[in-house]
Design a protein around this motif. Structure first.
Motif, PDB file in Angstrom:
ATOM      1  N   ILE A  12       1.090  -1.046  -0.131  1.00  0.00           N
ATOM      2  CA  ILE A  12      -0.155  -0.223  -0.141  1.00  0.00           C
ATOM      3  C   ILE A  12       0.647   1.146  -0.172  1.00  0.00           C
ATOM      4  N   LYS A  13       1.699   1.059   1.069  1.00  0.00           N
ATOM      5  CA  LYS A  13       2.951   2.259   0.774  1.00  0.00           C
ATOM      6  C   LYS A  13       3.169   2.601  -0.260  1.00  0.00           C
ATOM      7  N   ARG A  16       0.836   4.081  -3.061  1.00  0.00           N
ATOM      8  CA  ARG A  16       0.559   5.347  -2.624  1.00  0.00           C
ATOM      9  C   ARG A  16       2.103   6.580  -2.364  1.00  0.00           C
ATOM     10  N   GLN A  19       2.457   6.902  -6.603  1.00  0.00           N
ATOM     11  CA  GLN A  19       0.844   7.775  -6.637  1.00  0.00           C
ATOM     12  C   GLN A  19       1.100   9.377  -6.038  1.00  0.00           C
ATOM     13  N   GLN A  23      -0.319  10.457   3.042  1.00  0.00           N
ATOM     14  CA  GLN A  23      -1.248   9.538   3.588  1.00  0.00           C
ATOM     15  C   GLN A  23      -2.428  10.485   3.644  1.00  0.00           C
ATOM     16  N   PHE A  26      -4.320  10.714   0.143  1.00  0.00           N
ATOM     17  CA  PHE A  26      -4.244   9.148   0.135  1.00  0.00           C
ATOM     18  C   PHE A  26      -6.804   8.596   0.883  1.00  0.00           C
ATOM     19  N   VAL A  37      -5.224   5.107   7.339  1.00  0.00           N
ATOM     20  CA  VAL A  37      -3.960   5.076   6.216  1.00  0.00           C
ATOM     21  C   VAL A  37      -2.584   4.262   6.851  1.00  0.00           C
ATOM     22  N   GLU A  41      -0.590   0.837   6.836  1.00  0.00           N
ATOM     23  CA  GLU A  41       0.946   0.906   6.701  1.00  0.00           C
ATOM     24  C   GLU A  41       1.807   0.242   7.437  1.00  0.00           C
ATOM     25  N   LEU A  55      -9.100   0.590  -2.940  1.00  0.00           N
ATOM     26  CA  LEU A  55      -7.988   0.815  -3.070  1.00  0.00           C
ATOM     27  C   LEU A  55      -7.303   0.338  -4.955  1.00  0.00           C
ATOM     28  N   ILE A  59      -5.948   2.352  -7.124  1.00  0.00           N
ATOM     29  CA  ILE A  59      -3.745   2.649  -7.067  1.00  0.00           C
ATOM     30  C   ILE A  59      -3.963   1.973  -8.416  1.00  0.00           C
TER      31      ILE A  59
END
Length: 70
Positions: A12-13, A16, A19, A23, A26, A37, A41, A55, A59
Protein backbone atom coordinates in the motif's frame (compact mmCIF):
# COMPACT_ATOMS: atom_id res chain seq x y z
CA UNK A 1 18.90 -3.71 -5.58
CA UNK A 2 15.63 -2.79 -3.88
CA UNK A 3 13.55 -5.57 -2.34
CA UNK A 4 9.96 -6.15 -3.39
CA UNK A 5 7.32 -5.32 -0.80
CA UNK A 6 6.14 -8.44 0.98
CA UNK A 7 3.47 -7.24 3.39
CA UNK A 8 0.17 -5.68 2.53
CA UNK A 9 1.20 -2.48 4.33
CA UNK A 10 4.43 -2.25 2.36
CA UNK A 11 2.52 -2.68 -0.90
CA UNK A 12 0.00 0.00 0.00
CA UNK A 13 2.72 2.45 0.99
CA UNK A 14 4.84 1.77 -2.08
CA UNK A 15 1.99 2.36 -4.47
CA UNK A 16 0.67 5.37 -2.56
CA UNK A 17 4.11 6.96 -2.83
CA UNK A 18 4.35 5.97 -6.49
CA UNK A 19 1.14 7.95 -7.05
CA UNK A 20 2.77 10.94 -5.34
CA UNK A 21 0.24 11.02 -2.51
CA UNK A 22 0.77 11.58 1.18
CA UNK A 23 -1.30 9.62 3.71
CA UNK A 24 -3.85 12.42 4.09
CA UNK A 25 -4.41 12.75 0.34
CA UNK A 26 -4.64 8.99 -0.04
CA UNK A 27 -7.13 8.73 2.82
CA UNK A 28 -9.29 11.44 1.22
CA UNK A 29 -9.26 9.53 -2.06
CA UNK A 30 -10.46 6.40 -0.25
CA UNK A 31 -12.81 8.29 2.09
CA UNK A 32 -11.17 6.92 5.24
CA UNK A 33 -9.47 8.56 8.20
CA UNK A 34 -5.73 9.25 7.72
CA UNK A 35 -4.96 7.09 10.77
CA UNK A 36 -6.56 4.16 8.93
CA UNK A 37 -3.95 4.45 6.17
CA UNK A 38 -1.24 4.74 8.83
CA UNK A 39 -2.47 1.54 10.51
CA UNK A 40 -2.59 -0.33 7.18
CA UNK A 41 0.92 0.71 6.26
CA UNK A 42 2.33 -0.15 9.68
CA UNK A 43 0.62 -3.53 9.66
CA UNK A 44 -1.46 -2.78 12.76
CA UNK A 45 -4.66 -3.35 10.77
CA UNK A 46 -5.63 -4.77 7.42
CA UNK A 47 -8.26 -3.38 5.06
CA UNK A 48 -11.38 -5.41 4.34
CA UNK A 49 -11.73 -7.13 0.99
CA UNK A 50 -14.24 -4.43 0.02
CA UNK A 51 -11.67 -1.75 0.85
CA UNK A 52 -9.04 -3.64 -1.12
CA UNK A 53 -11.30 -3.23 -4.15
CA UNK A 54 -11.26 0.53 -3.50
CA UNK A 55 -7.47 0.39 -3.22
CA UNK A 56 -7.36 -1.43 -6.53
CA UNK A 57 -9.33 1.33 -8.21
CA UNK A 58 -7.43 4.14 -6.49
CA UNK A 59 -4.00 2.79 -7.36
CA UNK A 60 -4.98 1.02 -10.57
CA UNK A 61 -3.62 -2.40 -9.61
CA UNK A 62 -5.06 -5.88 -9.63
CA UNK A 63 -6.77 -6.61 -6.31
CA UNK A 64 -5.25 -10.11 -6.33
CA UNK A 65 -1.88 -8.40 -5.84
CA UNK A 66 -3.11 -7.23 -2.46
CA UNK A 67 -5.14 -10.31 -1.57
CA UNK A 68 -2.06 -12.51 -1.94
CA UNK A 69 -0.65 -10.94 1.23
CA UNK A 70 -3.71 -11.32 3.44
Amino acid sequence: MQRSPKTLGQKIKLHRLHQGLNQKQFSQLLKVDPTTVKFWESGERKPSEKMIEKLYKAIKLNSKYYLNTI
